[in-house]
Design a protein around this motif. Structure first.
Motif, mmCIF file in Angstrom:
data_model
loop_
_atom_site.group_PDB
_atom_site.id
_atom_site.type_symbol
_atom_site.label_atom_id
_atom_site.label_comp_id
_atom_site.label_asym_id
_atom_site.label_seq_id
_atom_site.Cartn_x
_atom_site.Cartn_y
_atom_site.Cartn_z
ATOM 1 N N TYR A 31 19.123 38.965 24.207
ATOM 2 C CA TYR A 31 19.430 39.958 25.239
ATOM 3 C C TYR A 31 18.441 39.875 26.394
ATOM 4 O O TYR A 31 18.832 39.906 27.555
ATOM 5 C CB TYR A 31 19.441 41.366 24.632
ATOM 6 N N VAL A 32 17.147 39.761 26.070
ATOM 7 C CA VAL A 32 16.130 39.641 27.120
ATOM 8 C C VAL A 32 16.377 38.378 27.939
ATOM 9 O O VAL A 32 16.295 38.391 29.170
ATOM 10 C CB VAL A 32 14.707 39.650 26.523
ATOM 11 N N ALA A 33 16.700 37.281 27.270
ATOM 12 C CA ALA A 33 16.983 36.034 27.983
ATOM 13 C C ALA A 33 18.206 36.173 28.880
ATOM 14 O O ALA A 33 18.261 35.590 29.963
ATOM 15 C CB ALA A 33 17.186 34.894 26.989
ATOM 16 N N GLU A 34 19.158 36.947 28.437
ATOM 17 C CA GLU A 34 20.396 37.126 29.208
ATOM 18 C C GLU A 34 20.182 37.978 30.458
ATOM 19 O O GLU A 34 20.770 37.711 31.503
ATOM 20 C CB GLU A 34 21.461 37.765 28.306
ATOM 21 N N ARG A 41 11.843 34.791 33.060
ATOM 22 C CA ARG A 41 12.143 34.824 31.625
ATOM 23 C C ARG A 41 10.884 34.775 30.757
ATOM 24 O O ARG A 41 10.793 35.472 29.750
ATOM 25 C CB ARG A 41 13.070 33.676 31.262
ATOM 26 N N ALA A 42 9.893 33.984 31.132
ATOM 27 C CA ALA A 42 8.664 33.900 30.337
ATOM 28 C C ALA A 42 7.969 35.260 30.296
ATOM 29 O O ALA A 42 7.485 35.687 29.242
ATOM 30 C CB ALA A 42 7.738 32.837 30.897
ATOM 31 N N GLY A 43 7.916 35.942 31.417
ATOM 32 C CA GLY A 43 7.314 37.273 31.450
ATOM 33 C C GLY A 43 8.095 38.271 30.615
ATOM 34 O O GLY A 43 7.512 39.106 29.918
ATOM 35 N N GLY A 44 9.417 38.190 30.689
ATOM 36 C CA GLY A 44 10.257 39.083 29.883
ATOM 37 C C GLY A 44 10.065 38.855 28.397
ATOM 38 O O GLY A 44 9.978 39.807 27.613
ATOM 39 N N MET A 45 9.960 37.596 28.004
ATOM 40 C CA MET A 45 9.733 37.287 26.589
ATOM 41 C C MET A 45 8.336 37.721 26.157
ATOM 42 O O MET A 45 8.135 38.149 25.017
ATOM 43 C CB MET A 45 9.919 35.792 26.325
ATOM 44 N N GLY A 46 7.362 37.619 27.068
ATOM 45 C CA GLY A 46 6.014 38.077 26.750
ATOM 46 C C GLY A 46 5.964 39.574 26.522
ATOM 47 O O GLY A 46 5.331 40.043 25.580
ATOM 48 N N ILE A 47 6.632 40.318 27.379
ATOM 49 C CA ILE A 47 6.688 41.776 27.212
ATOM 50 C C ILE A 47 7.428 42.124 25.929
ATOM 51 O O ILE A 47 7.030 43.023 25.188
ATOM 52 C CB ILE A 47 7.344 42.431 28.443
#
Length: 70
Positions: A31-34, A41-47
């Protein structure tokens, strides 16, 4: 409640939780990747990872606090 019964209930609850939530992390990562832009995306995955780790720590602390009150 006997110690054996408490241990059995604990193991049953943990098994049920594992079966139900096994797909939660991959689904939330998808969902985060989407919803994030490719460059963010890297920042979103980190959070996402930080939130997941924080919740594991806080959840364990709350569970131990509740267990000590019993």
């Amino acid at each position: 409640m006997s110690a054996a019964l408490a241990l059995g209930l604990f193991l049953a609850a943990r098994s049920a939780q594992t079966l139900v939530s096994a797909g939660l992390l991959p689904a939330s990562q998808a969902y985060v990747a989407e919803i994030t832009a490719p460059e963010a995306r890297a920042g979103g995955m980190g959070i996402h990872g930080a939130a997941y780790g924080f919740s594991a720590i806080i959840g364990s602390a709350l569970a131990s606090e509740a267990a000590m009150r019993c």
